[in-house]
Structures are given as structure tokens and as C-alpha cells.
Design a protein around this motif. Structure first.
Motif, PDB file in Angstrom:
ATOM      1  N   ALA A  53     106.135  25.827  84.148  1.00 43.72           N
ATOM      2  CA  ALA A  53     106.401  26.981  83.287  1.00 43.72           C
ATOM      3  C   ALA A  53     105.931  26.638  81.872  1.00 43.72           C
ATOM      4  CB  ALA A  53     107.892  27.325  83.297  1.00 43.72           C
ATOM      5  N   ALA A  54     105.801  27.649  81.046  1.00 41.40           N
ATOM      6  CA  ALA A  54     105.357  27.439  79.667  1.00 41.40           C
ATOM      7  C   ALA A  54     106.398  26.659  78.879  1.00 41.40           C
ATOM      8  CB  ALA A  54     105.092  28.785  79.003  1.00 41.40           C
ATOM      9  N   GLY A  55     105.918  25.857  77.932  1.00 46.76           N
ATOM     10  CA  GLY A  55     106.829  25.101  77.085  1.00 46.76           C
ATOM     11  C   GLY A  55     106.089  24.173  76.151  1.00 46.76           C
ATOM     12  N   ARG A  56     106.826  23.220  75.614  1.00 46.76           N
ATOM     13  CA  ARG A  56     106.279  22.234  74.684  1.00 46.76           C
ATOM     14  C   ARG A  56     106.515  20.844  75.266  1.00 46.76           C
ATOM     15  NH1 ARG A  56     105.286  22.182  69.104  1.00 46.76           N
ATOM     16  NH2 ARG A  56     106.187  24.248  68.922  1.00 46.76           N
TER      17      ARG A  56
ATOM     18  N   VAL B 272     105.372   9.038  82.326  1.00 53.24           N
ATOM     19  CA  VAL B 272     106.297  10.179  82.386  1.00 53.24           C
ATOM     20  C   VAL B 272     105.810  11.261  81.425  1.00 53.24           C
ATOM     21  CG1 VAL B 272     108.663  10.971  81.968  1.00 53.24           C
ATOM     22  CG2 VAL B 272     108.265   8.695  82.925  1.00 53.24           C
ATOM     23  N   VAL B 273     105.874  12.502  81.886  1.00 53.49           N
ATOM     24  CA  VAL B 273     105.635  13.660  81.027  1.00 53.49           C
ATOM     25  C   VAL B 273     106.870  14.543  81.138  1.00 53.49           C
ATOM     26  CG1 VAL B 273     104.228  15.718  80.628  1.00 53.49           C
ATOM     27  CG2 VAL B 273     103.122  13.567  81.273  1.00 53.49           C
ATOM     28  N   ALA B 274     107.397  14.966  79.994  1.00 48.94           N
ATOM     29  CA  ALA B 274     108.540  15.883  79.959  1.00 48.94           C
ATOM     30  C   ALA B 274     108.129  17.134  79.182  1.00 48.94           C
ATOM     31  CB  ALA B 274     109.742  15.223  79.293  1.00 48.94           C
ATOM     32  N   VAL B 275     108.521  18.299  79.691  1.00 50.76           N
ATOM     33  CA  VAL B 275     108.178  19.574  79.065  1.00 50.76           C
ATOM     34  C   VAL B 275     109.460  20.360  78.835  1.00 50.76           C
ATOM     35  CG1 VAL B 275     106.906  21.745  79.291  1.00 50.76           C
ATOM     36  CG2 VAL B 275     105.913  19.619  80.184  1.00 50.76           C
ATOM     37  N   ALA B 276     109.738  20.697  77.563  1.00 48.99           N
ATOM     38  CA  ALA B 276     110.871  21.568  77.217  1.00 48.99           C
ATOM     39  C   ALA B 276     110.423  23.005  77.473  1.00 48.99           C
ATOM     40  CB  ALA B 276     111.262  21.367  75.755  1.00 48.99           C
TER      41      ALA B 276
ATOM     42  N   ALA C 165      99.499  10.699  81.595  1.00 42.52           N
ATOM     43  CA  ALA C 165      99.550  11.877  80.726  1.00 42.52           C
ATOM     44  C   ALA C 165      98.160  12.309  80.286  1.00 42.52           C
ATOM     45  CB  ALA C 165     100.415  11.596  79.507  1.00 42.52           C
ATOM     46  N   GLY C 166      97.944  13.597  80.307  1.00 42.31           N
ATOM     47  CA  GLY C 166      96.722  14.207  79.804  1.00 42.31           C
ATOM     48  C   GLY C 166      97.010  15.064  78.585  1.00 42.31           C
ATOM     49  N   VAL C 167      98.251  15.020  78.111  1.00 41.85           N
ATOM     50  CA  VAL C 167      98.698  15.782  76.945  1.00 41.85           C
ATOM     51  C   VAL C 167      99.471  14.840  76.023  1.00 41.85           C
ATOM     52  CG1 VAL C 167      98.823  18.026  78.095  1.00 41.85           C
ATOM     53  CG2 VAL C 167     100.780  16.490  78.198  1.00 41.85           C
ATOM     54  N   GLN C 168      99.709  15.292  74.812  1.00 47.19           N
ATOM     55  CA  GLN C 168     100.497  14.515  73.862  1.00 47.19           C
ATOM     56  C   GLN C 168     101.785  15.249  73.538  1.00 47.19           C
ATOM     57  OE1 GLN C 168      98.005  13.788  70.458  1.00 47.19           O
ATOM     58  NE2 GLN C 168      96.889  12.145  71.483  1.00 47.19           N
ATOM     59  N   ALA C 169     102.801  14.498  73.126  1.00 45.13           N
ATOM     60  CA  ALA C 169     104.069  15.104  72.715  1.00 45.13           C
ATOM     61  C   ALA C 169     103.797  16.116  71.608  1.00 45.13           C
ATOM     62  CB  ALA C 169     105.038  14.032  72.238  1.00 45.13           C
ATOM     63  N   GLY C 170     104.444  17.273  71.721  1.00 48.98           N
ATOM     64  CA  GLY C 170     104.280  18.344  70.743  1.00 48.98           C
ATOM     65  C   GLY C 170     103.310  19.422  71.182  1.00 48.98           C
ATOM     66  N   ALA C 171     102.495  19.133  72.198  1.00 49.93           N
ATOM     67  CA  ALA C 171     101.511  20.118  72.670  1.00 49.93           C
ATOM     68  C   ALA C 171     102.208  21.284  73.363  1.00 49.93           C
ATOM     69  CB  ALA C 171     100.523  19.458  73.625  1.00 49.93           C
ATOM     70  N   GLU C 172     101.715  22.490  73.120  1.00 49.71           N
ATOM     71  CA  GLU C 172     102.184  23.683  73.825  1.00 49.71           C
ATOM     72  C   GLU C 172     101.410  23.787  75.134  1.00 49.71           C
ATOM     73  OE1 GLU C 172     104.533  25.966  72.905  1.00 49.71           O
ATOM     74  OE2 GLU C 172     104.977  24.979  71.006  1.00 49.71           O
ATOM     75  N   VAL C 173     102.110  24.048  76.234  1.00 48.50           N
ATOM     76  CA  VAL C 173     101.443  24.188  77.526  1.00 48.50           C
ATOM     77  C   VAL C 173     101.848  25.503  78.178  1.00 48.50           C
ATOM     78  CG1 VAL C 173     101.172  21.712  77.945  1.00 48.50           C
ATOM     79  CG2 VAL C 173     103.249  22.850  78.699  1.00 48.50           C
ATOM     80  N   ASP C 174     100.930  26.056  78.955  1.00 49.65           N
ATOM     81  CA  ASP C 174     101.192  27.270  79.727  1.00 49.65           C
ATOM     82  C   ASP C 174     101.580  26.891  81.143  1.00 49.65           C
ATOM     83  OD1 ASP C 174     100.581  29.099  77.666  1.00 49.65           O
ATOM     84  OD2 ASP C 174      98.442  28.889  78.085  1.00 49.65           O
ATOM     85  N   ALA C 175     102.183  27.813  81.859  1.00 48.42           N
ATOM     86  CA  ALA C 175     102.480  27.593  83.270  1.00 48.42           C
ATOM     87  C   ALA C 175     101.177  27.352  84.006  1.00 48.42           C
ATOM     88  CB  ALA C 175     103.201  28.798  83.867  1.00 48.42           C
ATOM     89  N   GLY C 176     101.150  26.292  84.801  1.00 47.88           N
ATOM     90  CA  GLY C 176      99.960  25.963  85.570  1.00 47.88           C
ATOM     91  C   GLY C 176      98.982  25.060  84.844  1.00 47.88           C
ATOM     92  N   GLU C 177      99.198  24.798  83.569  1.00 43.35           N
ATOM     93  CA  GLU C 177      98.293  23.930  82.811  1.00 43.35           C
ATOM     94  C   GLU C 177      98.485  22.474  83.245  1.00 43.35           C
ATOM     95  OE1 GLU C 177      97.406  22.793  78.157  1.00 43.35           O
ATOM     96  OE2 GLU C 177      98.260  24.757  78.631  1.00 43.35           O
ATOM     97  N   VAL C 178      97.384  21.760  83.406  1.00 43.06           N
ATOM     98  CA  VAL C 178      97.434  20.357  83.818  1.00 43.06           C
ATOM     99  C   VAL C 178      97.974  19.516  82.667  1.00 43.06           C
ATOM    100  CG1 VAL C 178      96.065  18.370  84.568  1.00 43.06           C
ATOM    101  CG2 VAL C 178      95.572  20.640  85.484  1.00 43.06           C
ATOM    102  N   VAL C 179      99.020  18.723  82.970  1.00 45.46           N
ATOM    103  CA  VAL C 179      99.621  17.841  81.964  1.00 45.46           C
ATOM    104  C   VAL C 179      99.296  16.374  82.227  1.00 45.46           C
ATOM    105  CG1 VAL C 179     101.476  19.451  81.386  1.00 45.46           C
ATOM    106  CG2 VAL C 179     101.846  17.749  83.195  1.00 45.46           C
TER     107      VAL C 179
END
Length: 192
Positions: free
Chosen positions: A89-92, A104-108, A123-137
Motif C-alpha cells: 500500500a502507499a506510504g513512506r 529489512v524495509v519498513a513502510v509506514a 533495499a532499493g529505496v531509502q528511508a523517507g522515500a514516498e512509495v505507491d502501492a505496488g512500487e518495488v522497494v
């Protein structure tokens, strides 16, 4: 009479005023929100599985009897090393790094107090990044899993309370979709 009034003003009134000053804000404070039953705590807001299209659940949710008791605080999903891991789901992104040797990747999750966790994940993302549902993290790491075969451990927390992440999935993602009407064949059309 004057001595009685002086006695009341000196000895009885200050404790009374102090009590009033302390208790009045408490009386005006909003009551705490009612505790949600477990079934209502998790909205079905996921739009995708973290891995694959409908991965096998290798080990399900086994809540511990107490905070420190044994249990399984998430679900293990079958996954091959290198497979993409997606935000359900979408989050940060609240964390992207290593914990006890595992990625570990955690998404609020947006608009909630919930956060999902995925491990072992490069991880393919950094802390603070906004992600959409379905986006690869990230991608599934080949080592570091507690499963006997490659898997992704998917967790869900509300504050410090672990919840069943499968509750995030709407029925159509779990394979329990809504009823579908099928055509009726061989029935004569009414003449009118």
C-alpha cells in the motif's frame, strides 16, 4: 466570625483551589478512543501481494500469548532470491537497512498508524522515500531468512503491537472475491 473566615481563607481555600486547578483540565480532556477489536484494527487497504501474484504462505500468523512469548509475528511467503518486493500500500519508507544481519524495509502506511516490514530484502529505496502501492522497494535476498526455503517474512505493526498482515489484503486478493453472476442458458425469453 472574623477568625473563622480567616481560618477558611488560610487553610481550607488553598487546597480547594489547587484541587480545582488540577482536576478541571482532566474533566475537559477528550476521553481516550475506544480500543478497536482486532478485526477492525486493520483496514483491507493492500493493493498487491509483497511478492508474486499469489505466493504460497509457508508459515502463517501465530500471535504470541504475551508480549514476550514465542509466536510468529508475521507471515512467510514463498519467494525466489532476486524477486522484486513491493509495497502493499502507499506510504513512506520508515526504515531501509540491516537488522541482525538481515536486510529489512519498513513502510509506514499513509493515513494510518500501521507499518509493514519485509525481510530479508536488499533495499532499493531509502528511508523517507514516498512509495505507491505496488512500487518495488527491494529484492529478495538469498540468505538471512529464517525459513527452510527462500521466503519473505512480511510483518505488520500498529505501534508496538504485531498484527496479521494478511488482514491488509482485500478478499479479491485472497481469492475470496465477490460473487459473480453467470449467464443463464436455455431459458426462454419472455414475450411481451
Amino acid at each position: 466570625m472574623r477568625s473563622l473566615l480567616r481560618h477558611v481563607l488560610n487553610w481550607a481555600l488553598p487546597p480547594l483551589l489547587l484541587t480545582f486547578a488540577v482536576l478541571t483540565p482532566l474533566a475537559w480532556a477528550d476521553p481516550p478512543p475506544p480500543e478497536k477489536p482486532p478485526g477492525e484494527r486493520v483496514p483491507a487497504l493492500a493493493r498487491t501481494w509483497p511478492v508474486g501474484t499469489r505466493p504460497a504462505v509457508l508459515r502463517g500468523w501465530e500471535p504470541p500469548a504475551t508480549v514476550y512469548a514465542a509466536g510468529h509475528r508475521g507471515v512467510d511467503l514463498a519467494a525466489v532470491p532476486g524477486a522484486p518486493v513491493r509495497a502493499v500500500a502507499a506510504g513512506r519508507v520508515s526504515y531501509a537497512g540491516r537488522v541482525a544481519g538481515r536486510g529489512v524495509v519498513a513502510v509506514a502506511l499513509a493515513g494510518t498508524s500501521l507499518r509493514t516490514t519485509y525481510e530479508p530484502v536488499r533495499a532499493g529505496v531509502q528511508a523517507g522515500a514516498e512509495v505507491d502501492a505496488g512500487e518495488v522497494v527491494g529484492t529478495v535476498e538469498g540468505t538471512g531468512s529464517h525459513c527452510p526455503e527462500p521466503c519473505v517474512h512480511w510483518g505488520l505493526l500498529d505501534g508496538e503491537t504485531y498484527l496479521n498482515p494478511l488482514d491488509l489484503l482485500p478478499p479479491w486478493l485472497l481469492g475470496h472475491g465477490p460473487s459473480r453472476l453467470l449467464p443463464v442458458l436455455g431459458v426462454p425469453v419472455p414475450s411481451g
